[in-house]
Scaffold this active site. Sequence first.
Site, PDB file in Angstrom:
ATOM      1  N   ARG A  18     -50.472 113.208 -51.379  1.00 53.25           N
ATOM      2  CA  ARG A  18     -49.239 112.871 -52.102  1.00 53.25           C
ATOM      3  C   ARG A  18     -48.023 113.073 -51.197  1.00 53.25           C
ATOM      4  O   ARG A  18     -47.039 112.357 -51.280  1.00 53.25           O
ATOM      5  CB  ARG A  18     -49.114 113.723 -53.382  1.00 53.25           C
ATOM      6  CG  ARG A  18     -47.782 113.541 -54.093  1.00 53.25           C
ATOM      7  CD  ARG A  18     -47.776 113.828 -55.589  1.00 53.25           C
ATOM      8  NE  ARG A  18     -48.641 114.905 -56.007  1.00 53.25           N
ATOM      9  CZ  ARG A  18     -48.388 116.212 -55.840  1.00 53.25           C
ATOM     10  NH1 ARG A  18     -47.287 116.601 -55.227  1.00 53.25           N
ATOM     11  NH2 ARG A  18     -49.230 117.114 -56.279  1.00 53.25           N
ATOM     12  N   TYR A  22     -33.539  91.019 -60.118  1.00 54.50           N
ATOM     13  CA  TYR A  22     -34.913  90.930 -60.601  1.00 54.50           C
ATOM     14  C   TYR A  22     -34.980  91.531 -62.013  1.00 54.50           C
ATOM     15  O   TYR A  22     -34.408  92.601 -62.258  1.00 54.50           O
ATOM     16  CB  TYR A  22     -35.817  91.697 -59.628  1.00 54.50           C
ATOM     17  CG  TYR A  22     -37.230  91.845 -60.106  1.00 54.50           C
ATOM     18  CD1 TYR A  22     -38.064  90.740 -60.238  1.00 54.50           C
ATOM     19  CD2 TYR A  22     -37.745  93.089 -60.446  1.00 54.50           C
ATOM     20  CE1 TYR A  22     -39.357  90.880 -60.692  1.00 54.50           C
ATOM     21  CE2 TYR A  22     -39.047  93.235 -60.892  1.00 54.50           C
ATOM     22  CZ  TYR A  22     -39.839  92.122 -61.019  1.00 54.50           C
ATOM     23  OH  TYR A  22     -41.119  92.260 -61.476  1.00 54.50           O
ATOM     24  N   ASP A  46     -31.461  95.355 -52.110  1.00 51.14           N
ATOM     25  CA  ASP A  46     -32.842  94.907 -52.260  1.00 51.14           C
ATOM     26  C   ASP A  46     -33.004  93.690 -51.345  1.00 51.14           C
ATOM     27  O   ASP A  46     -32.413  92.631 -51.578  1.00 51.14           O
ATOM     28  CB  ASP A  46     -33.107  94.555 -53.731  1.00 51.14           C
ATOM     29  CG  ASP A  46     -34.549  94.123 -53.991  1.00 51.14           C
ATOM     30  OD1 ASP A  46     -35.201  93.618 -53.050  1.00 51.14           O
ATOM     31  OD2 ASP A  46     -35.014  94.261 -55.138  1.00 51.14           O
ATOM     32  N   LYS A  72     -44.301  91.328 -51.854  1.00 57.17           N
ATOM     33  CA  LYS A  72     -43.857  89.962 -51.601  1.00 57.17           C
ATOM     34  C   LYS A  72     -44.053  89.596 -50.127  1.00 57.17           C
ATOM     35  O   LYS A  72     -45.184  89.536 -49.680  1.00 57.17           O
ATOM     36  CB  LYS A  72     -42.407  89.808 -52.077  1.00 57.17           C
ATOM     37  CG  LYS A  72     -42.134  90.437 -53.468  1.00 57.17           C
ATOM     38  CD  LYS A  72     -42.838  89.742 -54.623  1.00 57.17           C
ATOM     39  CE  LYS A  72     -42.770  90.507 -55.940  1.00 57.17           C
ATOM     40  NZ  LYS A  72     -41.435  90.841 -56.436  1.00 57.17           N
TER      41      LYS A  72
HETATM   42  C1  LIG Z   1     -40.869  91.714 -57.411  1.00 60.71           C
HETATM   43  C2  LIG Z   1     -39.544  92.301 -57.151  1.00 60.71           C
HETATM   44  C3  LIG Z   1     -39.297  93.652 -57.399  1.00 60.71           C
HETATM   45  C4  LIG Z   1     -40.341  94.568 -58.019  1.00 60.71           C
HETATM   46  O1  LIG Z   1     -41.411  94.769 -57.151  1.00 60.71           O
HETATM   47  P1  LIG Z   1     -42.915  95.068 -57.651  1.00 60.71           P
HETATM   48  O2  LIG Z   1     -43.644  95.229 -56.367  1.00 60.71           O
HETATM   49  O3  LIG Z   1     -43.349  93.878 -58.449  1.00 60.71           O
HETATM   50  O4  LIG Z   1     -42.872  96.295 -58.469  1.00 60.71           O
HETATM   51  C5  LIG Z   1     -38.042  94.148 -57.082  1.00 60.71           C
HETATM   52  N1  LIG Z   1     -37.083  93.359 -56.562  1.00 60.71           N
HETATM   53  C6  LIG Z   1     -37.286  92.044 -56.323  1.00 60.71           C
HETATM   54  C7  LIG Z   1     -36.188  91.221 -55.747  1.00 60.71           C
HETATM   55  C8  LIG Z   1     -38.519  91.478 -56.608  1.00 60.71           C
HETATM   56  O5  LIG Z   1     -38.702  90.172 -56.392  1.00 60.71           O
END
Ligand SMILES: *Cc1c(COP(=O)(O)O)cnc(C)c1O
Length: 381
Positions: free
Chosen positions: A50, A102, A173, A198
């Site tokens: 962890r 998001y 982000d 992603k």
């Molecule tokens: C998908 C996404 C998230 C969340 O990520 P997960 O891996 O699905 O939890 C956050 N910000 C953006 C811009 C995203 O496209």
Amino acid sequence: MERGFATKCLYGNGEKFEGDRTGALSFPIYQTATYAHPAVGESTGYDYSRLQNPTREKLEQVVASLENGLDALAFSSGMAAITAMMELFKPGDHIITDADLYGGSIRLFDHISEKNGITFSHIDCVAEDAEIFVKENTRAIYIETPTNPMMNVIDIAKLAEITRRRGLLLIVDNTFLSPYFQKPLDLGADIVVHSGTKFLGGHNDTLAGFLTTGSPDIAEKLRFIIKTVGSGLAPIDSWLILRGIKTLPIRMEKAQENAKAIATFLLDAENVRRVYYPGIPGSKGYEICKKQADGFGSMITFEVADRELASQVLKSVKLIHFAESLGGVETLITYPVTQTHADVPETVRIKNGITDCILRLSVGIEDKEDLIRDLRQALVR
Ligand SMILES: *Cc1c(COP(=O)(O)O)cnc(C)c1O
């Protein structure tokens, strides 16, 4: 001399892996929960997974190097990363966010962080001056750029000037462009967020999330949080993301090349009303994106003539998958209104421009002719 980005995708800023006697090129998956100690008061540097795990650590070093950060922390998903980051704040704190985010981030802020005593101002960071919304208890500005799903491009350096002067954190982000095209820390951000699910992972097969920072103080706080809340990325998933990152530059280039061709096709397509892609010269975000990023990425949002056509496209694509998520090798088409942004209140959705005629494409690395042919047949009435 600093090494190049593609080299860092393989090795980070570290050495080649020479950790065992076999000569294995692939970094091992340390599938262990705990580590034996040589004696009381002695540690190998690893105590419990962890807190730290060699595979996760290797991945964190690579991601930190790609963002030109000091430290990166790998979480079990993008949302786990953002949730852990929110532990930097306390009841009474106020955060300014862009309104177009998001959907999962909006849900976290409005339903969980608010419940924990944090308040938000959701503003339009393109049209409005964020500084007007700074209050005595404001602690941070949180944005995506380009935004999900409306592809608004926000000037990072301009916001960084405000956050620095007012003593706030700037959190970006960077999921949509990945560090291959955009490095927010270099532009003045304090924390960079990623859904590693992603583009970093890139294969639509693993969930992951990252927080990266250039500040030793923030890094220390985040290390305390990750070891306490326990949402660190598992060893095997860390390995999958490490492998995905090795091809990040060539995937990003190919996907962008495809996206440019598809955006051009959509601009002329019958029954397509608008195309939101910052790589279109003269479009709203083009100049800022060109200034602050090395590319425009492979996310395209477009508006079709009516809701029936949107449903038809989603039903009739043959090669492209009708699915949530983005940034993988396979091209996906998403319907934000019922998928990624279903939990966003309708008034907010409409204000942001997310109508039932809006479709979002995450362009993959197939042959662009095949993708265009698929879209063309799906758009025929
Ligand atoms: C998908 C996404 C998230 C969340 O990520 P997960 O891996 O699905 O939890 C956050 N910000 C953006 C811009 C995203 O496209």
